[in-house]
Design an enzyme around this catalytic site. Structure first.
Site, PDB file in Angstrom:
ATOM      1  N   CYS A   7       3.626  17.826  -4.956  1.00  0.00           N
ATOM      2  CA  CYS A   7       4.164  17.777  -6.249  1.00  0.00           C
ATOM      3  C   CYS A   7       3.353  18.510  -7.083  1.00  0.00           C
ATOM      4  O   CYS A   7       2.240  19.035  -6.771  1.00  0.00           O
ATOM      5  CB  CYS A   7       4.515  16.444  -6.655  1.00  0.00           C
ATOM      6  SG  CYS A   7       3.074  15.514  -6.958  1.00  0.00           S
ATOM      7  N   CYS A  60      -9.979  -7.493  -5.892  1.00  0.00           N
ATOM      8  CA  CYS A  60     -10.101  -8.875  -5.295  1.00  0.00           C
ATOM      9  C   CYS A  60     -10.744  -9.131  -4.133  1.00  0.00           C
ATOM     10  O   CYS A  60     -11.027 -10.205  -3.425  1.00  0.00           O
ATOM     11  CB  CYS A  60      -8.509  -9.088  -5.031  1.00  0.00           C
ATOM     12  SG  CYS A  60      -7.996  -8.133  -3.594  1.00  0.00           S
ATOM     13  N   CYS A 102     -11.895   9.588  -7.667  1.00  0.00           N
ATOM     14  CA  CYS A 102     -13.132   8.804  -7.656  1.00  0.00           C
ATOM     15  C   CYS A 102     -13.225   7.834  -6.788  1.00  0.00           C
ATOM     16  O   CYS A 102     -12.259   7.592  -5.728  1.00  0.00           O
ATOM     17  CB  CYS A 102     -13.296   8.022  -9.057  1.00  0.00           C
ATOM     18  SG  CYS A 102     -12.023   6.807  -9.444  1.00  0.00           S
ATOM     19  N   CYS A 130      -5.722  -2.674  -3.656  1.00  0.00           N
ATOM     20  CA  CYS A 130      -4.802  -3.144  -2.927  1.00  0.00           C
ATOM     21  C   CYS A 130      -3.473  -2.572  -3.337  1.00  0.00           C
ATOM     22  O   CYS A 130      -3.222  -1.950  -4.476  1.00  0.00           O
ATOM     23  CB  CYS A 130      -4.740  -4.469  -3.096  1.00  0.00           C
ATOM     24  SG  CYS A 130      -5.579  -5.582  -2.393  1.00  0.00           S
ATOM     25  N   HIS A 172      -3.033  -3.730  -8.214  1.00  0.00           N
ATOM     26  CA  HIS A 172      -4.795  -3.188  -8.619  1.00  0.00           C
ATOM     27  C   HIS A 172      -4.838  -1.760  -8.282  1.00  0.00           C
ATOM     28  O   HIS A 172      -5.509  -1.200  -9.198  1.00  0.00           O
ATOM     29  CB  HIS A 172      -5.348  -4.138  -7.372  1.00  0.00           C
ATOM     30  CG  HIS A 172      -5.628  -5.413  -7.293  1.00  0.00           C
ATOM     31  ND1 HIS A 172      -5.763  -6.262  -6.217  1.00  0.00           N
ATOM     32  CD2 HIS A 172      -5.097  -6.425  -8.384  1.00  0.00           C
ATOM     33  CE1 HIS A 172      -5.734  -7.474  -6.899  1.00  0.00           C
ATOM     34  NE2 HIS A 172      -5.408  -7.523  -7.937  1.00  0.00           N
ATOM     35  N   HIS A 232      -5.496   0.894 -11.872  1.00  0.00           N
ATOM     36  CA  HIS A 232      -6.601   1.786 -11.858  1.00  0.00           C
ATOM     37  C   HIS A 232      -6.279   2.908 -12.028  1.00  0.00           C
ATOM     38  O   HIS A 232      -6.715   3.770 -12.921  1.00  0.00           O
ATOM     39  CB  HIS A 232      -7.370   1.934 -10.417  1.00  0.00           C
ATOM     40  CG  HIS A 232      -8.397   2.788 -10.300  1.00  0.00           C
ATOM     41  ND1 HIS A 232      -9.726   2.848 -10.899  1.00  0.00           N
ATOM     42  CD2 HIS A 232      -8.183   4.227  -9.663  1.00  0.00           C
ATOM     43  CE1 HIS A 232     -10.204   4.085 -10.518  1.00  0.00           C
ATOM     44  NE2 HIS A 232      -9.407   4.761  -9.799  1.00  0.00           N
ATOM     45  N   HIS A 243      -5.569   8.835 -13.321  1.00  0.00           N
ATOM     46  CA  HIS A 243      -5.728   9.509 -12.066  1.00  0.00           C
ATOM     47  C   HIS A 243      -4.315   9.478 -11.464  1.00  0.00           C
ATOM     48  O   HIS A 243      -3.599   8.519 -11.414  1.00  0.00           O
ATOM     49  CB  HIS A 243      -6.769   8.848 -11.089  1.00  0.00           C
ATOM     50  CG  HIS A 243      -8.220   9.009 -11.690  1.00  0.00           C
ATOM     51  ND1 HIS A 243      -9.095   8.227 -11.058  1.00  0.00           N
ATOM     52  CD2 HIS A 243      -8.618   9.742 -12.611  1.00  0.00           C
ATOM     53  CE1 HIS A 243     -10.313   8.616 -11.911  1.00  0.00           C
ATOM     54  NE2 HIS A 243     -10.019   9.466 -12.938  1.00  0.00           N
ATOM     55  N   CYS A 269       1.708   9.757  -5.025  1.00  0.00           N
ATOM     56  CA  CYS A 269       1.365  10.149  -6.683  1.00  0.00           C
ATOM     57  C   CYS A 269       1.823   9.381  -7.617  1.00  0.00           C
ATOM     58  O   CYS A 269       3.061   8.757  -7.553  1.00  0.00           O
ATOM     59  CB  CYS A 269       2.211  11.546  -6.816  1.00  0.00           C
ATOM     60  SG  CYS A 269       2.086  12.241  -8.393  1.00  0.00           S
ATOM     61  N   CYS A 299      33.783 -18.987  11.455  1.00  0.00           N
ATOM     62  CA  CYS A 299      32.920 -18.532  10.551  1.00  0.00           C
ATOM     63  C   CYS A 299      31.338 -18.614  10.698  1.00  0.00           C
ATOM     64  O   CYS A 299      30.570 -18.207  10.230  1.00  0.00           O
ATOM     65  CB  CYS A 299      33.303 -19.093   9.084  1.00  0.00           C
ATOM     66  SG  CYS A 299      33.100 -20.900   9.185  1.00  0.00           S
ATOM     67  N   HIS A 327      32.768 -24.614   5.565  1.00  0.00           N
ATOM     68  CA  HIS A 327      33.001 -23.118   5.836  1.00  0.00           C
ATOM     69  C   HIS A 327      31.635 -22.444   5.489  1.00  0.00           C
ATOM     70  O   HIS A 327      30.865 -22.765   4.485  1.00  0.00           O
ATOM     71  CB  HIS A 327      33.952 -22.596   4.654  1.00  0.00           C
ATOM     72  CG  HIS A 327      34.342 -21.027   5.002  1.00  0.00           C
ATOM     73  ND1 HIS A 327      34.413 -20.470   6.118  1.00  0.00           N
ATOM     74  CD2 HIS A 327      34.167 -20.323   4.098  1.00  0.00           C
ATOM     75  CE1 HIS A 327      34.811 -19.239   5.930  1.00  0.00           C
ATOM     76  NE2 HIS A 327      34.342 -18.900   4.766  1.00  0.00           N
TER      77      HIS A 327
END
Length: 459
Positions: free
Chosen positions: A6, A49, A62, A67, A71, A75, A81, A94, A167, A413
């Protein structure tokens, strides 16, 4: 799908080039050598964590690992970033586009790294994302017409004919997708199940849970038989040609089969019996296709009635004192002693099904428990695993189907709610398919709950 990522990734490359991407992919995604594997084991964990879960992201701007979810996103947002590398499969993400991106040159470097990894480990090349060939790209461009299916449409969904109190079958096998609008008749499937499970034969109302288990059993037996016949033919062919042939194993860990049913539905239950005299532990493992959860009051667990699915699971995995009337012979102290028994989940399948035991049968009375049990859209099953601290993998699951029973234990049912798209649900009532809201799904009584694993792991 763009071959140059992109504009945000192109801007990143003008400033940083490919070197950072190549190094991070080689050391923390592909792991091209022993040194890379050691560095990944030592340093690859979430900076927020401390988790070393299977789906981590590395910021390419960087030194930061985070996670999937809050998290890494927090960042990238805070530092402005844009680009991160998902380490499980080496896919670029992205943050500005809020999507995964694909760059042909990056893929070439990634393929080199994965070949180096395979060579170092002396194994075959692992999972690779599909990349269309020139012929496939031309076919896609030549056939670009698509029907726009909006979120509030049920185009393509076929209902199922009720063949006479069937059913209980329809609610289990719903969500057929076809260009035809007419409902589908499953008389051949019904006849097959009748032949296999005689107690389900006839036109009386049957239990949807029993039909679900019986159907899995039929498919499982068929897969095992077909594989055995195939291997028998292969061995016969190998023997006749004078070569030594060793058939591949039909079982995996704990005696599981490798058929498609076990790959999707089979998990492993761990049972720990602890002697109260010497604290010796006896552990056994049993496969399961579903988890049946009690809803009524029980004296063994303080007489508390569960109100949520989590309550039911906590009660299911809580240690239970077996009492003086159920003493067992301890293999360690060689005498009959009182003990405690506790269930936990050793492994989880791709699809976990929960059976809420709403129907109680006793010598005095048969009754249906209609109390409301709250169940989540998404939840993490790590607290119920046998090895909580050392458990490897991602144990987050998402709801995708709910089977409901309305009426009494004698006359009722079955219907089903099924997730049609990411945020779109449909209600399946035999041949009638209608739109449903998430609130309707979560407010329903719930008899069978089906959850699928959010992150699939490749062996």
């Amino acid at each position: 799908m763009s071959e140059t990522g992109c504009r945000h990734y192109q801007s990143y490359l003008k400033e940083h080039g490919y070197d950072t991407y190549r190094v991070i992919d080689a050391y923390f995604s592909a792991c091209v050598n022993k040194d890379a594997r050691l560095k990944k084991a030592t340093h690859c964990h979430c900076f927020e964590c401390g988790s070393a879960s299977i789906q981590l992201y590395a910021c390419l701007h960087c030194i930061y690992f985070g996670c999937r979810g809050a998290h890494i996103h927090s960042h990238l947002r805070a530092k402005k970033h844009h680009v991160a590398l998902e380490l499980s499969h080496g896919t670029l993400y992205c943050h500005a586009c809020r999507d995964f991106i694909y760059d042909s040159r990056s893929r070439e470097y990634a393929l080199i790294n994965r070949k180096l990894e395979a060579k170092d480990l002396q194994k075959s090349l692992g999972w690779q994302a599909w990349i269309p060939t020139a012929k496939e790209s031309n076919l896609l461009l030549a056939n670009s017409r698509r029907r726009l299916v909006r979120p509030n449409q049920t185009i393509g969904l076929r209902g199922l004919l009720n063949l006479g109190a069937t059913c209980f079958m329809n609610c289990i096998v719903q969500e057929f997708y076809s260009g035809s609008r007419s409902p589908l008749s499953l008389h051949r499937l019904l006849h097959l199940i009748w032949n296999h499970a005689k107690h389900l034969a006839g036109y009386e109302q049957q239990d949807a849970h029993e039909f679900f288990i019986a159907t899995l059993d039929v498919l499982h037996r068929h897969c095992v038989k077909a594989k055995a016949e195939h291997e028998s033919k292969s061995n016969s062919s190998g023997s006749s040609s004078g070569t030594n042939s060793t058939s591949s194993s039909t079982t995996s860990s704990f005696g599981q089969c490798n058929c498609i049913i076990d790959q999707i539905f089979t998990g492993m239950l761990q049972s720990d019996v602890v002697c109260q005299a010497c604290k010796g532990v006896s552990t056994t493992f049993d496969p399961f296709w579903d988890i049946s959860l009690d809803l009524g009051e029980t004296t063994t667990h303080g007489g508390v009635t569960p109100k949520t699915l989590i309550d039911c699971l906590e009660r299911y995995t809580r240690a239970e004192h077996l009492g003086s009337a159920a003493k067992i012979k301890c293999s360690t102290c060689k005498s009959y002693q009182e003990s405690t028994k506790q269930f936990s989940l050793r492994t989880l399948p791709s699809v976990v099904s929960f059976h809420l035991k709403r129907f109680e049968h006793s010598a005095l009375i048969d009754r249906k428990i209609s109390s409301f049990i709250q169940f989540p859209v998404e939840f993490d099953m790590t607290p119920f695993m046998s090895e909580k601290k050392n458990a490897y993998g991602d144990f987050r699951f998402s709801l995708y189907a709910v089977v409901n029973h309305v009426g009494t234990i004698d006359t009722g049912h079955y219907t089903a709610y099924v997730r049609h798209q990411k945020d779109t649900w449909v209600k399946c009532d035999d041949h009638v398919i209608t739109m449903a809201s998430l609130k309707q799904v979560l407010d329903s009584e719930g008899y069978l709950l089906f959850y699928h694993k959010n992150v699939l792991e490749y062996e």
